[in-house]
Design a protein around this motif. Structure first.
Motif, short mmCIF file in Angstrom:
data_model
loop_
_atom_site.label_atom_id
_atom_site.label_comp_id
_atom_site.label_asym_id
_atom_site.label_seq_id
_atom_site.Cartn_x
_atom_site.Cartn_y
_atom_site.Cartn_z
N THR A 45 -24.11 15.44 -35.87
CA THR A 45 -22.91 15.80 -36.61
C THR A 45 -21.73 14.99 -36.08
OG1 THR A 45 -23.68 18.06 -37.00
CG2 THR A 45 -21.31 17.65 -37.23
N ASN A 47 -17.85 14.56 -36.50
CA ASN A 47 -16.65 15.20 -37.05
C ASN A 47 -15.45 14.78 -36.20
OD1 ASN A 47 -14.91 16.80 -38.49
ND2 ASN A 47 -15.58 18.72 -37.59
N LYS A 49 -12.05 14.20 -34.61
CA LYS A 49 -10.80 14.94 -34.73
C LYS A 49 -9.57 14.06 -34.51
CE LYS A 49 -12.82 18.95 -35.26
NZ LYS A 49 -12.74 19.69 -36.53
N LYS A 73 -24.76 14.68 -40.69
CA LYS A 73 -23.53 15.25 -41.24
C LYS A 73 -22.35 14.42 -40.78
CE LYS A 73 -20.81 19.54 -41.42
NZ LYS A 73 -20.76 20.96 -40.99
N CYS A 75 -18.08 14.19 -41.35
CA CYS A 75 -16.89 14.85 -41.91
C CYS A 75 -15.65 14.09 -41.47
CB CYS A 75 -16.79 16.30 -41.44
SG CYS A 75 -18.21 17.31 -41.85
N SER A 77 -11.54 14.73 -42.28
CA SER A 77 -10.62 15.62 -42.98
C SER A 77 -9.36 14.88 -43.41
CB SER A 77 -10.24 16.80 -42.08
OG SER A 77 -9.42 16.36 -41.02
N LYS A 102 -18.63 14.93 -46.07
CA LYS A 102 -17.34 15.53 -46.42
C LYS A 102 -16.26 14.53 -46.06
CE LYS A 102 -14.30 19.49 -45.65
NZ LYS A 102 -14.09 20.77 -44.92
#
Length: 460
Positions: A45, A47, A49, A73, A75, A77, A102
């Motif tokens: 994953t 992700n 930040k 996965k 992501c 944002s 995402k």
């Protein structure tokens, strides 16, 4: 000779599951047997930040493609500003085994996302491109060449430039597996295609004018839900011009109405109190009801309701909440309300705010909105903290002036004589703002906030 148990993939995965993420890199360097399992857990994953972490990932992928296969996965944002990144920054972010993508960023372009989606055609099951306002239809065309009935979740909030015919073809191609579908500005053809998604449990539609999405199309859709026994749990119909009370009545009379737990019909101007009453009476398992900019409120019939948003319903007065307070006084039902958003309701009196906080014991957060009179809020906090020896509240200004219940009950935490500077408290630094607390008390204090407010719930 017996096989080393560590060489068995299932066992190595179990062993690595007990290792902290910070130590996985060291574990990967111990032996070949644990290298692949550790790398999978490290890269499974992504992700990022911060830009610093994102650039570290880029630098690694630029020098080797060995880790791309481990990513399931990815992501990114909307909080990460990618405007200043070079054009070819994401060229090596190609993950052949990617299952969930995402990418929610207003600066996203086709040349960034098209290669990602195309490289993951055989494995991708979830795609979220919400708030990617600049994308064109070309970016989702790889979904048409994927194996049929593979995609389970498709979120395209804000992607208003998508060709409707392509969306119809995508929905038909994956209708047997689609469980979540969230779209902006749909028309009758798309709505008719959604009828074929028998496993759908999460549907979101927003900003649909009555010139493109007709009331007849909505009627056909809700009728098909009942006929096909589709178990919808989350339904978001925000700013749908053609949504009427008759549609709510169809939902309320559906044999599967008990499955609905989250309903958002904010900004639907043709909904009145009668339609909301049907919904509240029949859908008894509703946990979340979002009615921003509506006229009526009938939450006393929803026994399980936990989150309510009536922000912007400027016609609501104290009388709209009296049935709820009377039910509490008479013990007619167990109230489980946890969050309530009343921002923009200028006709509510401070007395009602005080009664809601003092009588509904389950209430964790009450949003007053940034326009609320701070002197009145200060008086409410003073009264509730002065007269109630068990429950203590503070004002969280970062949540649009929300009165929150402290996550633990300590009668000595807040002195009723303190000024506003102490009452307007932020959790990240209230250990420095509060007096008279032992270090030992702080060490054993639970510092988790109450349940999320309606504005922090997963977006639909």
């Amino acid at each position: 000779m017996k096989q080393n148990p560590i060489l068995i993939p299932e066992i190595s995965h179990i062993l690595c599951s007990f290792v902290d993420a910070k130590d996985l890199l060291n574990l990967a360097l111990t032996c070949r047997a644990l290298y692949h399992t550790s790398c999978f857990r490290l890269w499974n994953t992504l992700n990022p930040k911060s830009h610093r972490i994102l650039r570290k990932i880029k630098n690694t992928l630029d020098h080797t493609s060995a880790y791309n296969k481990y990513v399931w996965k990815f992501c990114l944002s909307s909080k990460q500003d990618i405007h200043h990144l070079e054009r070819f920054f994401f060229d090596h972010f190609l993950f052949p085994n990617l299952r969930e993508l995402k990418f929610s960023n207003a600066a996203a372009q086709d040349h960034i996302l098209y290669p990602m989606i195309a490289s993951a055609q055989k494995s991708l099951t979830s795609l979220n491109l919400s708030k990617c306002y600049c994308l064109s239809t070309a970016v989702i065309k790889p979904l048409l060449s994927m194996p049929p009935h593979q995609l389970e979740s498709l979120v395209l909030y804000g992607c208003g430039k998508m060709d409707s015919q392509v969306l119809v073809e995508i929905i038909h191609r994956h209708c047997r597996t689609l469980k979540r579908l969230r779209l902006t500005d749909v028309n009758d053809a798309i709505m008719d295609a959604i009828q074929h998604c028998r496993k759908l449990n999460d549907l979101g539609l927003e900003h649909c004018s009555d010139t493109t999405l007709s009331g007849a199309s909505l009627t056909r859709f809700f009728a098909s839900l009942s006929k096909n026994q589709v178990q919808l749990t989350h339904l978001r119909l925000r700013d749908i011009d053609s949504l009427t009370c008759q549609h709510l009545r169809v939902i309320a009379k559906s044999p599967n109405r008990a499955s609905l737990v989250h309903f958002d019909m904010s900004e639907c101007n043709r909904i009145n109190a009668e339609g909301i009453s049907w919904l509240a009476t029949e859908c008894i398992n509703l946990h979340t009801l979002l009615l921003a900019y509506q006229e009526g409120l009938f939450i006393q019939n929803c026994h399980q309701l936990k989150h309510v948003d009536v922000s912007g319903c400027r016609l609501l007065t104290d009388h709209a909440f009296f049935p709820l307070l009377d039910a509490v006084d008479d013990n007619l039902m167990k109230i489980t309300l946890e969050t309530l958003n009343v921002s923009g309701l200028d006709l509510l009196s401070p007395s009602l705010i005080y009664q809601l906080l003092s009588k509904i014991s389950s209430l964790q957060e009450l949003c007053l909105g940034v326009t609320y009179d701070l002197d009145e809020a200060d008086n409410i906090l003073h009264c509730i903290n002065h007269h109630d020896d068990q429950q203590r509240y503070y004002m969280d200004t970062e949540k649009f002036y929300t009165i929150c219940k402290l996550p633990f009950n300590k009668t000595s935490l807040i002195d009723s004589g303190r000024k506003r500077s102490t009452l307007y408290l932020h959790l990240r630094h209230y250990h420095h703002s509060l007096d008279g607390i032992d270090d030992q008390d702080i060490e054993h204090t639970t510092t988790t906030l109450p349940s999320p407010s309606t504005w922090n719930l997963p977006s639909l």
